[in-house]
Design a protein around this motif. Structure first.
Motif, PDB file in Angstrom:
ATOM      1  N   ARG A   1      -3.104 -15.398  -1.670  1.00 32.39           N
ATOM      2  CA  ARG A   1      -2.527 -16.812  -0.874  1.00 32.39           C
ATOM      3  C   ARG A   1      -3.904 -17.358  -0.292  1.00 32.39           C
ATOM      4  NH1 ARG A   1       2.582 -13.861   1.785  1.00 32.39           N
ATOM      5  NH2 ARG A   1       3.900 -14.096  -0.289  1.00 32.39           N
TER       6      ARG A   1
ATOM      7  N   THR B   1       2.240 -15.176  -5.743  1.00 29.76           N
ATOM      8  CA  THR B   1       1.386 -14.349  -5.022  1.00 29.76           C
ATOM      9  C   THR B   1       2.285 -13.189  -4.241  1.00 29.76           C
ATOM     10  OG1 THR B   1       1.720 -15.625  -2.919  1.00 29.76           O
ATOM     11  CG2 THR B   1       0.079 -16.566  -4.331  1.00 29.76           C
TER      12      THR B   1
ATOM     13  N   ILE C   1       6.624 -18.295   1.492  1.00 25.57           N
ATOM     14  CA  ILE C   1       5.550 -19.184   1.967  1.00 25.57           C
ATOM     15  C   ILE C   1       6.174 -19.822   3.200  1.00 25.57           C
ATOM     16  CG2 ILE C   1       3.946 -20.951   1.497  1.00 25.57           C
ATOM     17  CD1 ILE C   1       3.572 -18.111  -0.120  1.00 25.57           C
TER      18      ILE C   1
ATOM     19  N   THR D   1       0.397 -23.190  -6.213  1.00 27.06           N
ATOM     20  CA  THR D   1      -0.463 -22.306  -6.924  1.00 27.06           C
ATOM     21  C   THR D   1      -0.550 -22.338  -8.235  1.00 27.06           C
ATOM     22  OG1 THR D   1       1.750 -21.289  -7.445  1.00 27.06           O
ATOM     23  CG2 THR D   1       0.668 -20.265  -5.528  1.00 27.06           C
TER      24      THR D   1
ATOM     25  N   ASP E   1       5.056 -21.055  -3.058  1.00 29.98           N
ATOM     26  CA  ASP E   1       4.486 -20.252  -3.994  1.00 29.98           C
ATOM     27  C   ASP E   1       4.354 -20.695  -5.652  1.00 29.98           C
ATOM     28  OD1 ASP E   1       2.729 -18.120  -4.242  1.00 29.98           O
ATOM     29  OD2 ASP E   1       4.710 -16.500  -3.913  1.00 29.98           O
TER      30      ASP E   1
ATOM     31  N   GLY F   1       7.472 -16.127  -7.570  1.00 31.16           N
ATOM     32  CA  GLY F   1       6.142 -16.755  -7.052  1.00 31.16           C
ATOM     33  C   GLY F   1       4.980 -16.052  -7.695  1.00 31.16           C
TER      34      GLY F   1
END
Length: 889
Positions: free
Chosen positions: A841, A634, A736, A828, A806, A632
């Protein structure tokens, strides 16, 4: 007086030196290897005495093995030449024939023409298909030489004439042949995809190392099997071909590895090193990294000339010519060679003064001379203590008339009628002009001496090659109950899916049936992923064991290396680790040992860094698990742009056999891994897995009843709305999902909006299912329509769908054709930043507050929520409507 004394001293020293040289010559004459040991001992003693010892990384430009050290050739040279000629014809003919009737279909005739002798000596005397009941040698073929491999199989009776005539025709309702070595297309023939240049050498090294790994762990009986890798000299420009893995081969003392570099001096467009010598360059690279180097430069016809070269001028001329000149010598004629090569010095001109131009032009290069090649191979297989590379000088386009050694020869796909007739005559192919001009394949009768000889040689060496056996028998996967710890949740304790996976892996390696088959692979990131306990449990593989006492030996989780260690800790090389993944993931076919690799690495450095290797892994029908750690964009605190992955799941979707998952909970990981082992190894499906695992800690729930199918298919409802019926659907993936659940609470408590929360474990698998259903419906208009799983799973769930992950928005967007305008995607897109999860985020607009405002905005536009309240929610939840788009910032 002093001068006379000095002169006498010089004379005495000169005489003494002559005696030393004579003694050394005696040692070499008795055993050349003893001579090498003596030189090394003298070098070592000189260093100890402080005497400077210059170390040459190249040797004179002549054969490593002198004529007096050669052994006689053991085979029937006449029959072997006939067989080679027949193979040359059929290899050339199948490419020419296809391009004549199907212009532009492609194929290559020049690579095999230079490689034929190098392969045939191996086929007739060295390539073992088996070693008794054990697997035999492996050969990584030059991909562009595949017509030659097919041509031999045709003579052996393994490939039909119909297949030869359908080379590169795989979609016409008849048996055909794939363009290059592709196990996916020819699963009983090819083992190693090699035409993406550079991957063959890399995979060969790690295959040889994995062979030793299996032997040292007792999973495979040790034999004299070898890994042969045939490489083009131009191919060595690829970083994968001559990277740090060369030192791995010497460091691991892989004397089961033999590289044969086909030095035909040309790559696709022209000379490899027109202004230098590629053989010298490669010798320096390999000698400098500890390889045994054998040069095969000159054919037997040069032996007499070199023996008569008392002035040393012939060797001088050989060494001063560059490859651009050597290319010209074989592209022109004997008169040109006499003038431009021998004619430069009176001494060299005198050596061939009584030779005809034809005799001069017929002087052969070492890689085209079976006598020279056989002796090089013999010395290579007998060498102990390290890998060997054979640098064999050949001619690209050898025997192809006007195409020989010319810049455009790689692109030659067909020949003129006159050239075909000349080729037929040169190699004595007994077919008429019309058949020759059509490029007709030719196979002598079954009882002919040529066919009988080649079959006898292969029988002596254990059978035909290449051959692949991909059948798995008797494998039973662990039941899901074996993952009990993962299914029960963390009892309120905050853990990451990475830690859950590590615990799962540790328990799996304790399993009595499959534990020993698990192969953990790490590119120097074990501590990043919390694998210290596994290092202590099973050890890191080290071919020589642990030769030192680790400084942390008094600690419980010390750094443990062992000869039978189970972990392959590859150092900082994703490419090398992926090559180990390939060796382990195809061991079920190559060795009959169904090893189960788990390659855990930074997801950011996965597909985008070694995508070519992963594609080849799929082609090879590889099995196993790629674990995308710190997944991901984040979740990886502070690391920023270069480390934060938001797109590898999309790249993974391009690989047909890769099942990609983005699980949020440890029990989801367990269900996917157990089902994957069952499908790949018990059911024999040709697939592999890419699974995201995160470094974010949160409580892991116990697995609810009946969600297994949804986890595997890609979606299930994880948290229904409480009370009233939901008017919005929230999709969450990976870490997420927690933001989606938090958004569900905010929507209900602050805005009176009920939402269902769904865990989407795989957008890619949902899309593949939907595409398959759509295709079936398109092809069966008269039958009742089927419904994709995503549509069935949602059922009567109402309202807009807000999907947050993510990863890039394109990931959930894959489902747009089946979800219509209901789908609102948050992702993202854009470069990463260095900060914590909360700020990341918010920046990428995938936090709970962004999910809430996206849901309210859509409901308002649909007339199902008050527009002013929706606008106020942005301010209340501190969602900045005027900030820059993160996809472009």
């Amino acid at each position: 007086m002093a001068t006379k004394v000095d002169d006498v001293a010089k004379l005495d020293f000169s005489a003494e030196m002559s005696e030393w040289i004579e003694a050394f010559d005696d040692v070499v004459a008795a055993d050349w290897e003893n001579g090498a040991e003596l030189v090394e001992a003298l070098r070592r003693r000189a260093r100890e005495a402080g005497v400077p010892t210059p170390s040459d990384v190249t040797t004179p430009y002549r054969n490593t093995i002198p004529q007096h050290d050669e052994v006689p050739y053991p085979g029937d040279r006449h029959l072997e030449r006939r067989v080679e000629s027949l193979i040359r014809w059929n290899a050339m003919a199948m490419v020419h024939r296809q391009n004549k009737k199907d212009p532009g279909i492609g194929g290559h005739i020049s690579t095999y023409s230079s490689l034929a002798t190098l392969l045939e000596v191996g086929y007739n005397h060295f390539f073992h298909a088996t070693h008794g009941d054990e697997p035999g040698d492996f050969v990584f073929f030059q991909g562009h030489a595949s017509p030659g491999v097919y041509a031999r199989a045709f003579l052996e009776g393994r490939i039909s004439q119909e297949q030869v005539e359908n080379y590169r025709h795989e979609l016409r309702g008849k048996p055909g042949l794939s363009s290059y070595p592709h196990p996916w297309l020819m699963p009983e023939f090819w083992s190693f995809p090699t035409v993406s240049m550079g991957l063959g050498p890399l995979n060969a090294i790690y295959q040889a190392r994995f062979m030793r790994y299996l032997e040292n762990r007792g999973l495979l009986k040790a034999t004299q099997r070898k890994v042969w890798a045939y490489i083009g000299d131009g191919e060595t420009d690829e970083p994968e071909a001559l990277g740090s893995q060369l030192t791995l081969a010497s460091r691991e003392k892989l004397d089961n590895l033999i590289f044969v570099v086909n030095c035909n001096l040309q790559r696709l467009d022209g000379p490899v090193r027109g202004n230098g010598k590629i053989i010298n360059e490669l010798e320096a690279a390999f000698r400098g990294t500890g390889w045994n180097v054998i040069k095969v430069i000159w054919g037997s016809g040069w032996d007499d000339l070199l023996a008569r070269d008392h002035s040393g001028m012939l060797l001088k001329r050989m060494e001063e010519c560059v490859d651009g000149e050597y290319q010209a010598f074989k592209a022109k004629d004997g008169a040109y060679v006499r003038r431009e090569f021998f004619g430069k010095y009176p001494e060299t001109a005198a050596l061939v003064a009584d030779w005809t131009d034809e005799q001069i032009f017929s002087l052969q290069r070492g890689g085209l001379d079976p006598q020279k090649v056989y002796n090089a191979y013999k010395r290579a297989v007998e060498h102990k203590g390290g890998p060997t590379v054979i640098l064999a000088k050949t001619i690209k386009g050898y025997g192809l008339g006007s195409a020989q050694a010319r810049n455009a020869t790689h692109q030659e796909k067909k020949m003129t009628d006159d050239a075909l007739s000349a080729f037929r005559s040169r190699f004595e192919i007994p077919i008429p002009d019309k058949a020759a001009q059509d490029g007709s394949p030719y196979r002598p009768p079954e009882n002919s001496p040529e066919i009988q000889y080649m079959k006898e040689r292969r029988q002596e060496l254990g059978g035909f090659m290449p051959i692949r056996n991909g059948k798995l028998k008797g494998f039973v996967a662990p039941e899901l109950s074996a993952f009990k710890e993962a299914l029960e949740g963390s009892k309120g304790r905050a853990v990451s899916t990475t830690m859950g996976f590590v615990s799962m892996l540790r328990n799996l390696m304790k399993d009595e049936k499959v534990g020993k088959l698990v192969v953990p692979i790490i590119p120097d990131e074990a501590r990043t992923f919390g694998m210290e306990s596994i290092i202590r449990q099973v050890g890191i593989y080290a071919s020589q064991g642990q030769l030192y006492k680790p400084h942390d030996v008094d600690m419980l989780l010390y750094y443990r290396e062992a000869k039978d260690g189970q972990i392959l800790e590859e150092g900082i090389t994703e490419a090398g680790a992926m090559a180990s993944m390939t060796a382990a993931g195809t061991a079920y076919a190559n060795y009959g040992v169904p090893t189960i690799p788990f390659f855990t690495y930074y997801s950011m450095f996965g597909f985008q860094r070694v995508g070519d290797l992963i594609w080849a892994f799929a082609d090879a029908r590889g099995k196993g698990f790629l674990m995308g750690g710190t997944a991901g964009r984040t979740t990886l605190l502070g690391e920023g742009l270069q480390h934060q992955d938001g797109h590898s799941t999309l790249v993974a979707s391009t690989v047909p056999t890769c099942a990609t998952y983005d699980p949020a909970y440890v029990y989801e990981v367990a269900v996917i891994v157990q089902d994957g082992i069952r499908r790949m190894y018990q059911e024999g499906e040709d697939r592999f897995y890419y699974i995201m695992i995160y470094n974010e800690d949160y409580p892991m729930p116990e697995m609810p009843q009946g969600v297994e199918e949804g986890i595997i298919k890609g979606i299930y409802k994880v948290k229904p709305a409480e009370g009233k019926k939901a008017t919005v659907q929230l999709f969450g993936s990976g870490s997420i999902l927690g933001e989606a659940i938090r958004a569900q609470g905010i929507l209900a408590e602050k805005y009176g909006v009920q939402a269902d929360v769904w865990s989407v474990t795989s957008y890619n698998e949902l899309r593949r299912d939907a595409l398959a259903v759509e295709r079936w419906n398109r092809l069966h208009p008269g039958e009742k329509e089927k419904t994709p799983y995503i549509v069935n799973a949602l059922g009567k769930a109402e309202g807009p769908i807000v999907a947050a992950s993510d990863f890039m928005k394109a990931l959930p967007d894959q489902l747009s054709p089946w979800l219509g305008n209901r789908l609102v995607t948050l992702g993202t897109d854009g470069f990463g930043r260095s900060d914590n999860r909360e700020h990341l985020r918010r920046h990428f607009e995938i936090n709970a507050e962004s999910i809430v405002t996206a849901a309210l905005s859509r409901l308002a536009r649909d007339g199902k929520f008050d527009m002013k309240k929706a606008q106020k929610a942005f301010a209340d939840l501190e969602v900045d409507v005027n900030k820059a788009d993160p996809a472009r910032a």
